[in-house]
Design a protein around this motif. Sequence first.
Motif, short mmCIF file in Angstrom:
data_model
loop_
_atom_site.label_atom_id
_atom_site.label_comp_id
_atom_site.label_asym_id
_atom_site.label_seq_id
_atom_site.Cartn_x
_atom_site.Cartn_y
_atom_site.Cartn_z
N THR A 47 0.84 -1.21 0.00
CA THR A 47 0.00 0.00 0.00
C THR A 47 0.88 1.25 0.00
O THR A 47 1.75 1.38 0.84
N LYS A 48 0.62 2.16 -0.95
CA LYS A 48 1.46 3.38 -1.00
C LYS A 48 0.61 4.63 -0.93
O LYS A 48 -0.52 4.65 -1.43
N ASN A 49 1.20 5.68 -0.38
CA ASN A 49 0.58 7.00 -0.36
C ASN A 49 -0.84 7.02 0.19
O ASN A 49 -1.69 7.76 -0.30
N GLU A 50 -1.11 6.20 1.17
CA GLU A 50 -2.42 6.28 1.83
C GLU A 50 -2.22 6.75 3.27
O GLU A 50 -1.12 6.71 3.80
N SER A 51 -3.32 7.19 3.86
CA SER A 51 -3.21 7.68 5.23
C SER A 51 -4.32 7.11 6.11
O SER A 51 -5.37 6.69 5.62
N VAL A 52 -4.06 7.07 7.39
CA VAL A 52 -5.05 6.65 8.38
C VAL A 52 -5.10 7.73 9.46
O VAL A 52 -4.09 8.06 10.05
N HIS A 53 -6.28 8.26 9.72
CA HIS A 53 -6.46 9.23 10.81
C HIS A 53 -7.29 8.59 11.91
O HIS A 53 -8.37 8.08 11.64
N ILE A 54 -6.79 8.60 13.13
CA ILE A 54 -7.58 8.01 14.21
C ILE A 54 -7.61 8.93 15.45
O ILE A 54 -7.16 8.55 16.52
N PRO A 55 -8.18 10.12 15.28
CA PRO A 55 -8.22 11.03 16.42
C PRO A 55 -9.24 10.62 17.49
O PRO A 55 -10.24 9.97 17.17
N VAL A 56 -8.93 11.00 18.70
CA VAL A 56 -9.84 10.77 19.82
C VAL A 56 -10.18 12.12 20.44
O VAL A 56 -9.28 12.88 20.78
N VAL A 57 -11.48 12.42 20.55
CA VAL A 57 -11.85 13.68 21.19
C VAL A 57 -12.74 13.41 22.40
O VAL A 57 -13.59 12.52 22.37
N ILE A 58 -12.47 14.14 23.45
CA ILE A 58 -13.24 13.98 24.69
C ILE A 58 -13.73 15.35 25.13
O ILE A 58 -12.94 16.26 25.35
N SER A 59 -15.07 15.51 25.21
CA SER A 59 -15.60 16.82 25.62
C SER A 59 -16.42 16.71 26.90
O SER A 59 -17.07 17.65 27.32
N LYS A 60 -16.40 15.52 27.50
CA LYS A 60 -17.16 15.28 28.72
C LYS A 60 -16.19 15.29 29.89
O LYS A 60 -15.12 14.70 29.82
N THR A 61 -16.55 15.94 30.98
CA THR A 61 -15.67 15.90 32.15
C THR A 61 -15.85 14.56 32.86
O THR A 61 -16.90 13.92 32.78
N GLY A 62 -14.78 14.11 33.52
CA GLY A 62 -14.87 12.89 34.32
C GLY A 62 -14.82 11.60 33.52
O GLY A 62 -15.06 10.52 34.05
N LEU A 63 -14.47 11.70 32.25
CA LEU A 63 -14.41 10.48 31.43
C LEU A 63 -13.01 9.89 31.49
O LEU A 63 -12.02 10.58 31.23
N GLU A 64 -12.90 8.61 31.84
CA GLU A 64 -11.60 7.95 31.88
C GLU A 64 -11.64 6.71 31.01
O GLU A 64 -12.57 5.92 31.09
N GLU A 65 -10.62 6.53 30.16
CA GLU A 65 -10.64 5.39 29.26
C GLU A 65 -9.24 4.89 28.97
O GLU A 65 -8.26 5.63 29.07
N CYS A 66 -9.16 3.61 28.61
CA CYS A 66 -7.90 3.02 28.18
C CYS A 66 -8.17 2.26 26.89
O CYS A 66 -9.01 1.36 26.85
N VAL A 67 -7.48 2.65 25.82
CA VAL A 67 -7.79 2.12 24.49
C VAL A 67 -6.56 1.44 23.89
O VAL A 67 -5.45 1.96 23.98
N TYR A 68 -6.79 0.28 23.28
CA TYR A 68 -5.69 -0.47 22.65
C TYR A 68 -5.85 -0.43 21.13
O TYR A 68 -6.83 -0.94 20.60
N ASN A 69 -4.90 0.19 20.46
CA ASN A 69 -4.94 0.22 19.00
C ASN A 69 -3.70 -0.49 18.44
O ASN A 69 -2.59 -0.13 18.80
N ASP A 70 -3.94 -1.47 17.56
CA ASP A 70 -2.81 -2.20 16.97
C ASP A 70 -2.73 -1.92 15.47
O ASP A 70 -3.76 -1.92 14.77
N PHE A 71 -1.53 -1.67 15.01
CA PHE A 71 -1.30 -1.33 13.60
C PHE A 71 -0.49 -2.45 12.95
O PHE A 71 0.64 -2.71 13.36
N HIS A 72 -1.08 -3.08 11.94
CA HIS A 72 -0.41 -4.17 11.24
C HIS A 72 -0.05 -3.65 9.85
O HIS A 72 -0.93 -3.51 8.99
N ILE A 73 1.24 -3.35 9.64
CA ILE A 73 1.65 -2.71 8.39
C ILE A 73 2.33 -3.73 7.50
O ILE A 73 3.41 -4.26 7.82
N GLY A 74 1.71 -4.03 6.37
CA GLY A 74 2.20 -5.08 5.47
C GLY A 74 3.53 -4.72 4.82
O GLY A 74 3.90 -3.55 4.70
N GLU A 75 4.22 -5.76 4.35
CA GLU A 75 5.53 -5.63 3.71
C GLU A 75 5.51 -4.56 2.61
O GLU A 75 4.60 -4.52 1.80
N GLY A 76 6.51 -3.71 2.63
CA GLY A 76 6.68 -2.73 1.55
C GLY A 76 5.66 -1.60 1.51
O GLY A 76 5.69 -0.77 0.61
#
Lengths: 305, 305
Positions: free
Chosen positions: A59-88
């Motif tokens: 895969t060439k010249n592509e992009s991935v955007h994964i923003p996280v926005v929080i606008s609530k007070t008192g919110l607590e979170e733990c997030v696991y994101n895994d990126f599997h990037i193929g050969e080349g």
Amino acid sequence: MDKIQMELFEQLTGLHEIPAGAYNIRANSKKDSRNTTANIDIVTKEDKDGIDIYVKPGTKNESVHIPVVISKTGLEECVYNDFHIGEGADVLIVAGCGIHNSGDKLSRHDGIHTFYIGKNARVKYVEKHYGKGDGNGENVMNPTTIVNIEEGGYMEMETVQIKGIDSTNRVTKGKLDKDAKIVITERIMTHGNQTATTRFEVDMDGDGSSANVISRSVARDNSKQIFYSVINGNARCNGHSECDAIIMDNAKISAIPEITANDLDASLIHEAAIGKIAGEQLIKLQTLGLTEAEAEEQIVNGFLK
Amino acid sequence: MDKIQMELFEQLTGLHEIPAGAYNIRANSKKDSRNTTANIDIVTKEDKDGIDIYVKPGTKNESVHIPVVISKTGLEECVYNDFHIGEGADVLIVAGCGIHNSGDKLSRHDGIHTFYIGKNARVKYVEKHYGKGDGNGENVMNPTTIVNIEEGGYMEMETVQIKGIDSTNRVTKGKLDKDAKIVITERIMTHGNQTATTRFEVDMDGDGSSANVISRSVARDNSKQIFYSVINGNARCNGHSECDAIIMDNAKISAIPEITANDLDASLIHEAAIGKIAGEQLIKLQTLGLTEAEAEEQIVNGFLK
């Protein structure tokens, strides 16, 4: 996304609208929207909170955007994101978290990002952290990034934390195979009573691997920063680590690098410098008509550019 | 001193005979000989093993030699030596320990040296460690040096450990008042299965104080070295720490410096580099007719000079 969330989104991505290509937008702990492409798939994890991002080999010249926005007070979170990037593959990944906390409670986002970068693949990874809010609620972010790079792979990682994060504990670990390279650039500014701890750990396990870690930071007011950088040369490799910090007001800064050569052919260098803005620089800008505060601002902005 | 002890004495002091000025020679855990002068007194401690050295205020161009030689296998000792340097004095102090261990047992010398350097006094302190022996007995030396420098005082400390110490744990602590300065130069070579740990800790507490720590080391064979250097800037001060290490064979080297600015006017710099001897340097010397081993030897000797 509502207006406040959209504003955080702009701060993180520099974009005024939803990006082209693959994306996953997370708002207040829920999926807001997602797009996948023929080459990039995004799958919600079933065993825990988070996503798997699959980039097809080549895969060439592509992009991935994964923003996280929080606008609530008192919110607590733990997030696991895994990126599997193929050969080349050769992709841009933009992540980050923005918190707008106008309440009284602590808001916290912990993101654990793990990269599996295939043979000869290239990744540019940008991560921004931004906090805002008129309330007294604390904004806390603890990003962990774990990077595994296979033979000939390359990662350029750019992390920025400019404003509004009251407490952060940043951990980045890298493991490099033969001829794998990583370049990490970090920029941090702390103010008020904020604390920031950064820890880099890179193992150069393969012959021909290299690591370059560059940190620039500014600590203002009563803020505290600690910078750790551990670089282990376990093969024929080149490692370089550099930490430049500007201290202002009543801030405190520590730089604790660690270089270890476990192989005859490991070549390792570290440099660190902590100091205040040079008086001559301030005077020069003041003679051009700036006030002292404006001159400081300009020097700090230039340093963190 | 017998012939073996005299040989150790020469290695430590570079002298072929008993020095002029004040001295205290300790051989196999006993006082061998002592000399005091009108300005320098040496007093045996009564509560523990060791001596107090008193240098009168204003004493100039005098020296104190306090070598320790050990020629018995299996001898273990811990000695406390305190140096009281009067205001405005300017003296040379030569210390060190030589062990000739031809037996099977471990010989160990731990020396705890504490300096109280008065206002505007200047001390040059040279400390050498040397081991020898055909037996299998280990030679262990753990020197601890604690330095307190009053306003305007200065200390130049030179430590050398070139050969024959199987295990060493070296600790140096400094505390600097207003305008006090310390310059520390360390040279270490380890070989065989030796281990060496060095730890420097300097607190710059007074305005105008400065510290410069320079370490040069060579690790050969299967030896291991760890270098720690902690520099705390607690006032308007300048700190610099530098560690250059040559790695050879299967050796392992770690450099772990730590600089902390607790004051806006603290200016701190650290540099560290670990690598093997450059190939071009070896080739250059070989074209001049040296063998590879001779060329290596010459480069290492030059580096540790």
